[in-house]
Design an enzyme around this catalytic site. Structure first.
Site, PDB file in Angstrom:
ATOM      1  N   ARG A 134       1.779  17.643   7.272  1.00  0.00           N
ATOM      2  CA  ARG A 134       2.838  18.304   6.524  1.00  0.00           C
ATOM      3  C   ARG A 134       4.194  18.101   7.186  1.00  0.00           C
ATOM      4  NH1 ARG A 134       1.215  23.950   5.499  1.00  0.00           N
ATOM      5  NH2 ARG A 134       0.332  22.902   3.693  1.00  0.00           N
ATOM      6  N   TYR A 135       4.226  18.255   8.498  1.00  0.00           N
ATOM      7  CA  TYR A 135       5.483  18.149   9.245  1.00  0.00           C
ATOM      8  C   TYR A 135       5.657  16.711   9.738  1.00  0.00           C
ATOM      9  CZ  TYR A 135       5.125  23.255   9.293  1.00  0.00           C
ATOM     10  OH  TYR A 135       5.017  24.579   8.940  1.00  0.00           O
ATOM     11  N   ARG A 138       3.715  15.868  13.542  1.00  0.00           N
ATOM     12  CA  ARG A 138       2.466  16.452  14.046  1.00  0.00           C
ATOM     13  C   ARG A 138       1.480  16.672  12.905  1.00  0.00           C
ATOM     14  NH1 ARG A 138       6.643  19.644  13.394  1.00  0.00           N
ATOM     15  NH2 ARG A 138       6.529  21.888  13.057  1.00  0.00           N
ATOM     16  N   CYS A 147     -17.198  29.205  12.611  1.00  0.00           N
ATOM     17  CA  CYS A 147     -16.536  30.092  13.576  1.00  0.00           C
ATOM     18  C   CYS A 147     -17.597  31.019  14.152  1.00  0.00           C
ATOM     19  CB  CYS A 147     -15.464  30.935  12.897  1.00  0.00           C
ATOM     20  SG  CYS A 147     -14.204  29.926  12.106  1.00  0.00           S
ATOM     21  N   CYS A 151     -13.385  36.065  10.131  1.00  0.00           N
ATOM     22  CA  CYS A 151     -12.365  37.082   9.929  1.00  0.00           C
ATOM     23  C   CYS A 151     -12.262  37.354   8.426  1.00  0.00           C
ATOM     24  CB  CYS A 151     -11.026  36.587  10.461  1.00  0.00           C
ATOM     25  SG  CYS A 151     -11.141  35.943  12.141  1.00  0.00           S
ATOM     26  N   CYS A 154      -9.557  35.531   6.351  1.00  0.00           N
ATOM     27  CA  CYS A 154      -9.356  34.127   6.755  1.00  0.00           C
ATOM     28  C   CYS A 154      -8.623  33.335   5.685  1.00  0.00           C
ATOM     29  CB  CYS A 154     -10.692  33.473   7.050  1.00  0.00           C
ATOM     30  SG  CYS A 154     -10.505  31.710   7.428  1.00  0.00           S
ATOM     31  N   ARG A 156      -8.557  30.236   5.493  1.00  0.00           N
ATOM     32  CA  ARG A 156      -9.369  29.060   5.128  1.00  0.00           C
ATOM     33  C   ARG A 156     -10.739  29.465   4.617  1.00  0.00           C
ATOM     34  NH1 ARG A 156      -7.479  26.131  10.261  1.00  0.00           N
ATOM     35  NH2 ARG A 156      -5.346  25.662   9.601  1.00  0.00           N
ATOM     36  N   ASP A 315      -1.542  35.718   4.722  1.00  0.00           N
ATOM     37  CA  ASP A 315      -1.454  34.835   3.554  1.00  0.00           C
ATOM     38  C   ASP A 315      -2.102  35.491   2.338  1.00  0.00           C
ATOM     39  OD1 ASP A 315      -0.204  32.681   4.900  1.00  0.00           O
ATOM     40  OD2 ASP A 315      -2.134  32.082   5.754  1.00  0.00           O
ATOM     41  N   ASP A 352       3.933  31.645   5.829  1.00  0.00           N
ATOM     42  CA  ASP A 352       3.562  30.291   5.433  1.00  0.00           C
ATOM     43  C   ASP A 352       3.864  30.202   3.944  1.00  0.00           C
ATOM     44  OD1 ASP A 352       2.258  27.689   5.649  1.00  0.00           O
ATOM     45  OD2 ASP A 352       1.242  28.559   7.389  1.00  0.00           O
ATOM     46  N   LYS A 359       5.552  26.919   7.692  1.00  0.00           N
ATOM     47  CA  LYS A 359       5.958  28.168   8.345  1.00  0.00           C
ATOM     48  C   LYS A 359       7.461  28.396   8.192  1.00  0.00           C
ATOM     49  CE  LYS A 359       2.288  27.623  11.741  1.00  0.00           C
ATOM     50  NZ  LYS A 359       1.811  26.297  11.270  1.00  0.00           N
TER      51      LYS A 359
HETATM   52  C1  PLP Z   1       0.980  25.548  11.800  1.00  0.00           C
HETATM   53  C2  PLP Z   1       0.840  24.139  11.457  1.00  0.00           C
HETATM   54  C3  PLP Z   1       1.231  23.146  12.362  1.00  0.00           C
HETATM   55  C4  PLP Z   1       1.827  23.466  13.715  1.00  0.00           C
HETATM   56  O1  PLP Z   1       3.054  24.105  13.586  1.00  0.00           O
HETATM   57  P1  PLP Z   1       3.923  24.505  14.872  1.00  0.00           P
HETATM   58  O2  PLP Z   1       5.048  25.306  14.339  1.00  0.00           O
HETATM   59  O3  PLP Z   1       4.342  23.225  15.514  1.00  0.00           O
HETATM   60  O4  PLP Z   1       3.023  25.285  15.772  1.00  0.00           O
HETATM   61  C5  PLP Z   1       1.094  21.834  11.981  1.00  0.00           C
HETATM   62  N1  PLP Z   1       0.606  21.501  10.770  1.00  0.00           N
HETATM   63  C6  PLP Z   1       0.232  22.433   9.865  1.00  0.00           C
HETATM   64  C7  PLP Z   1      -0.275  22.000   8.547  1.00  0.00           C
HETATM   65  C8  PLP Z   1       0.331  23.780  10.190  1.00  0.00           C
HETATM   66  O5  PLP Z   1      -0.044  24.711   9.305  1.00  0.00           O
HETATM   67  S1  SF4 Z   2      -9.149  33.107  10.774  1.00  0.00           S
HETATM   68 FE1  SF4 Z   2     -10.733  31.869   9.714  1.00  0.00          FE
HETATM   69  S2  SF4 Z   2     -10.763  29.910  10.795  1.00  0.00           S
HETATM   70 FE2  SF4 Z   2      -9.709  31.399  12.131  1.00  0.00          FE
HETATM   71  S3  SF4 Z   2     -11.370  32.234  13.444  1.00  0.00           S
HETATM   72 FE3  SF4 Z   2     -11.134  33.625  11.713  1.00  0.00          FE
HETATM   73  S4  SF4 Z   2     -12.668  32.893  10.209  1.00  0.00           S
HETATM   74 FE4  SF4 Z   2     -12.348  31.231  11.678  1.00  0.00          FE
END
Ligand code: PLP
Ligand code: SF4
Length: 392
Positions: A134-135, A138, A147, A151, A154, A156, A315, A352, A359
């Protein structure tokens, strides 16, 4: 007890001599063949996670909301609590922060119009399966779905769970090729699921392969394991990490009661092996939605060399309404941290951007007015100061 069970293997030998709490003893006694050494063994903890209605009922008296939640969660985001983490639950308090995070409630099955299956839009930004780019510089490298503890909020939840195995060595190789072909990627964030539920050998394969790519400057590991299963942090694991230094670690911490003697020991080992740690905290209603609770957490984290990094607005994942606070709640927390305590204890509060915006930092307003280069600013105590830009 059989004599053989008393032999310390190399992993348990690196354990501290931390006595079991009364609640840990009580839970261990529910496993007739288990010994205190098993309690220190992360694989035993994983195998014996609390996953059924019968098992959780032996530990806490469920409310009817929870009972319906545990039953209904079965085929969705399953309940899964390592015995170690279950021992932190207050069996008498349905509002216990550990309990709210780990025991399902039937509110999870409700939906609100703003909620989504993939609130951060990760699927949209996946360049290959398991790799979110996305960025500019990175990537987020998802290496598994499992996991130690799921959570309840979560972000995801669409993909995590023990039964999902779509991420594996064949997806790793495709992702690694993508990174190799994209010279702009200098930072690889390894997450999941929780990467530290993988064994040392698989982890080493992933990390060594990423680090072998010349333009990758460093890797980070996003994990909750040091909190939910600190026994996983063994000297073998850290010796392996050390070979691939620099590695940074982002740890998901939500409440000061998670900072137990075992967690302190694990984080001290991580810090001593040269890995800088940051925390990621999800703002959760009833768990940590006050300045006092957050401040206590961040003070505890600084004591174990974990630098508070992000507070995330929860989220809008499907079924999360009971966990989400207003944005004003988050802003108020930030306002009560900055200036009021150690600057290192003040993370960045982010939302997000729903749908894939990434972010976005949210901060209290410190600029009261601006006229040309003349700024009227408010300090932490609410007093006004004027700063004037230089003229050239
Ligand atoms: C959070 C995240 C990152 C890392 O973001 P930083 O601000 O550098 O910690 C990179 N890619 C994705 C898709 C993210 O959600
Ligand atoms: S937030 Fe989701 S991915 Fe992160 S530790 Fe908890 S269950 Fe696992």
């Amino acid at each position: 007890m059989k004599a053989s069970t008393l032999v310390f293997d190399s992993e348990t030998a690196s354990r501290p001599n931390i006595p079991l709490s009364a609640q840990e003893e009580r839970i261990l006694a529910l496993y007739p063949d288990a010994t205190p050494l098993d309690w220190e063994d992360w694989r035993w903890q994983i195998r014996n996670r609390i996953r059924t209605l019968d098992a959780i009922k032996k530990i806490i008296k469920l409310t009817s909301t929870e009972e319906r939640g545990v039953i209904g969660a079965g085929d969705k985001l399953t309940m899964s609590i390592p015995p170690y983490f279950a021992a932190l639950i207050d069996p008498h308090d349905p509002g216990c922060p550990i309990r709210l995070q780990s025991v399902p409630q039937d509110y999870e099955f409700e939906t609100a119009p703003e909620e989504m299956r993939d609130p951060c839009g990760e699927d949209k930004d996946s360049v290959v399966h398991g790799l979110v780019h996305r960025y500019p510089d990175r990537v987020l490298f998802l290496v598994n779905e499992m996991c130690a503890m799921y959570c309840r909020y979560c972000t995801r939840s669409r993909m995590v769970g023990d039964g999902n195995h779509t991420l594996n060595t064949s997806t790793y190789d495709v992702a690694l090729n993508y990174i190799r072909e994209h010279q702009e990627v200098r930072d690889v964030l390894i997450s999941g699921g929780d990467p530290l539920t993988l064994g040392d050998r698989t982890l080493e394969y992933i990390i060594s392969s990423v680090k072998a790519i010349p333009h990758v400057e460093f890797v980070r590991i996003g994990t909750r394991i040091p909190v939910t299963l600190p026994q996983r942090i063994t000297s073998e694991l850290l010796a392996m990490f050390k070979k691939y230094s620099p590695i940074w670690m982002s740890i998901h911490f939500n409440h000061a009661s998670e900072v137990t003697p075992r967690v302190k020991h694990a984080c001290n080992m991580i810090a001593d092996s040269g890995i800088p740690m940051g925390s990621q905290t999800v703002l959760l209603r009833g768990v940590n939605d006050s300045p006092e609770v957050m401040k206590k957490l961040f003070h505890e984290l600084l004591k174990i060399r974990v630098r508070p990094y992000y507070i995330y607005q929860c989220d809008p994942i499907t079924g999360s309404r009971h966990f989400r606070t207003t944005v004003e709640t988050g802003i108020n927390i930030m306002q009560n941290l900055r200036g009021h305590t150690t600057g290192y204890a003040v993370p960045t509060y982010v939302i997000d951007g729903p749908g894939g915006g990434g972010k976005i930092p949210i901060a209290p307003e410190y600029i009261v007015s601006r006229t040309g280069g003349r700024y009227v600013l408010k300090n932490y105590a609410g007093e006004l100061y004027t700063y004037v830009d230089p003229t050239y």
